[in-house]
Design a protein around this motif. Structure first.
Motif, short mmCIF file in Angstrom:
data_model
loop_
_atom_site.label_atom_id
_atom_site.label_comp_id
_atom_site.label_asym_id
_atom_site.label_seq_id
_atom_site.Cartn_x
_atom_site.Cartn_y
_atom_site.Cartn_z
N SER A 1 0.84 -1.16 -0.11
CA SER A 1 0.00 0.13 0.12
C SER A 1 1.01 1.21 -0.11
N TYR A 2 2.10 0.99 0.15
CA TYR A 2 2.98 2.38 0.59
C TYR A 2 4.16 1.81 -0.20
N PRO A 3 4.17 1.76 -1.65
CA PRO A 3 5.59 1.24 -2.39
C PRO A 3 6.66 2.46 -2.42
N GLU A 4 6.23 3.62 -1.92
CA GLU A 4 7.25 4.70 -1.87
C GLU A 4 8.15 4.77 -0.93
N VAL A 5 7.89 3.91 0.17
CA VAL A 5 8.43 3.56 1.60
C VAL A 5 9.79 2.59 1.13
#
Length: 487
Positions: free
Chosen positions: A475-479
């Motif tokens: 859900s948070y691929p940028e992290v």
């Protein structure tokens, strides 16, 4: 743009089109548009308020309404018989259209912004305190009798049973607001009116409302801003934590902010000087003592020594600290030095002090901007071991590595830059052009930071959650999680 601003712009262009392209004998259309524009203009100014970005739209709407009225009354018959050349007609119309587009663009890219809606289940109240440390001289002024004064804002869960309206982000008092924006305008060499529209920005918080009753005291998190900013730039982070059941205390580090307003009307601006490593450590010591002093005052609030609604409602056994940039470095320093602090978060701050800081035995999280990975690669390629700054950075990476090895998360967020950890990303899309915020959408950048900070403090101060801290999440691929072998 706000609703009536959008309608006003549309009606203005419709009026212009009517006068240019619709037969003059068809007066009814123009009259309807004129009446509608008059109503929209009056409502926009009354309900939403004037702002300078739309000045051309205001002037042109009023002028076009006047022309429509005169035409309807037959007062422009003689003028209409004068045939203007097509070149003059269309060139003047083009200039008007261009000016309207510029005015509209200014209102879009310098918007009246509001803080993002709360994601937690609770409403949020806020209360501001003025604390003076009588045991500490103010070393950032020339008056030897000055004591260290701080403005502190507390954010907390509330039911808002009195149904108050949410607060403006900036001071409501006109005189204080004027002083406040003057410090910004003077710093940037801009006229005061440029920031006047900030008075319309809203938070999600309610001023001086009652604390939500609870069977147990609330865990507390202290929040420090970055050098030269202020607690105002972290309002959304404070609101988010408070909406999830924390008491959050934001600190203005006086003389290191853009502007700090005191109850007596004084406004201090940025006068801190940091040209050397020693200056940085000296100011770091001041900020660290600020946090420690505020914790003392929180203890007095909780004990009732300072009269307030917070007596017995603060869980001093579950106290965390976080900060951005220099405030993040302060968060690390105070977490290391003050045994009352149980956990901390550093948001993109290079450490103040690295000597004897390797044995941090408390939960801590480092969050870095998207530039971290590229910086780390370049740093490892081009090191100068005899350089004092290089040695400091090497020690800092070693400290981060130790924190990871002890189970503390260290992450960076792709698409972000240094000021994506503040509310500055909501002020204008134009800020991206300066490079101080990244390509990521402001709301998304804010949400990512809030989710991981909340998960960390839920785990370390409430004993729940912690799922996001275990590793990458779809859900948070940028992290991206930093591995110790990368450092």
């Amino acid at each position: 743009m706000r609703l009536f601003e959008v309608l006003l712009v549309l009606f203005c262009f419709a009026l212009l089109a009517d006068l240019l392209f619709i037969r003059r004998s068809a007066k009814t259309t123009g009259l309807v548009l004129g009446i509608g524009s008059s109503v929209i203009l009056a409502v926009q100014l009354w309900v939403e308020g004037y702002r300078w970005q739309l000045l051309v739209v205001y002037i042109m709407t009023a002028l076009l309404i006047l022309i429509v009225i005169l035409r309807h009354l037959g007062k422009m018959r003689n003028i209409q018989n004068i045939k203007a050349g097509k070149l003059l007609k269309y060139s003047s119309s083009s200039i008007i259209v261009i000016l309207l587009i510029i005015s509209t663009a200014l209102s879009v890219y310098l918007p009246v912004f509001h803080l993002p809606k709360l994601e937690g289940p609770e409403k949020v109240g806020t209360q501001t305190f003025h604390f003076t440390d009588q045991n500490r001289d103010e070393v950032l002024t020339e008056d030897p009798s000055d004591k260290r004064e701080l403005m502190v804002q507390v954010w907390y869960p509330t039911a808002n049973s009195s149904n108050k309206k949410s607060e403006a982000l900036f001071p409501k008092d006109k005189a204080m607001f004027k002083k406040y924006i003057q410090t910004y305008s003077n710093s940037l060499n801009l006229p005061d009116f440029v920031f006047d529209y900030w008075k319309y920005s809203k938070t999600n918080s309610y001023d001086n409302v009652e604390l939500l009753p609870s069977t147990s005291p609330y865990p507390v998190v202290l929040l420090s801003h970055g050098m030269g900013t202020s607690r105002v730039l972290h309002a959304s982070q404070a609101e988010n934590l408070a909406s999830h059941g924390f008491i959050v205390v934001t600190i203005d580090h006086t003389y290191s902010t853009f502007a700090t307003i005191f109850p007596d009307g004084r406004v201090t601006d940025y006068t801190t000087k940091m040209t050397t490593v020693e200056d940085r450590r000296r100011i770091g010591t001041i900020w660290t003592k600020d946090v420690e002093f505020v914790i003392n005052e929180i203890e007095r609030l909780n004990s009732g020594a300072i009269e307030s609604q917070f007596k017995g409602k603060i869980d001093l056994n579950h106290l965390g600290v976080m900060g951005h940039s220099f405030g993040g470095a302060t968060a690390f320093n105070t977490t290391y030095l003050d045994p009352r602090i149980k956990a901390g978060v550093n948001m993109d701050g290079s450490l103040i002090e690295v000597d004897n800081r390797e044995d941090l035995n408390k939960p801590f999280m480092f969050i870095r901007s998207g530039a971290f990975k590229g910086w780390l690669t370049d740093f490892k390629k081009d090191t100068h071991p005899d350089n004092e700054v290089t040695k400091q950075l090497e020690e800092e990476l070693h400290i981060i590595k130790n924190v990871i090895n002890q189970g503390g998360p260290a992450i960076y967020i792709e698409g972000t830059q240094h000021f994506n950890f503040t509310d500055l990303q909501f002020y204008s899309e134009l800020i991206k052009l300066t490079g101080i915020t990244g390509d990521i959408k402001g709301k998304r950048g804010s949400d990512l930071v809030n989710q991981y900070v909340l998960d960390f403090f839920n785990k370390e101060l409430k004993g729940e959650g912690g799922q996001l801290l275990k590793g990458p999440n779809d859900s948070y691929p940028e992290v991206k999680f930093i591995k110790p072998e990368e450092l």
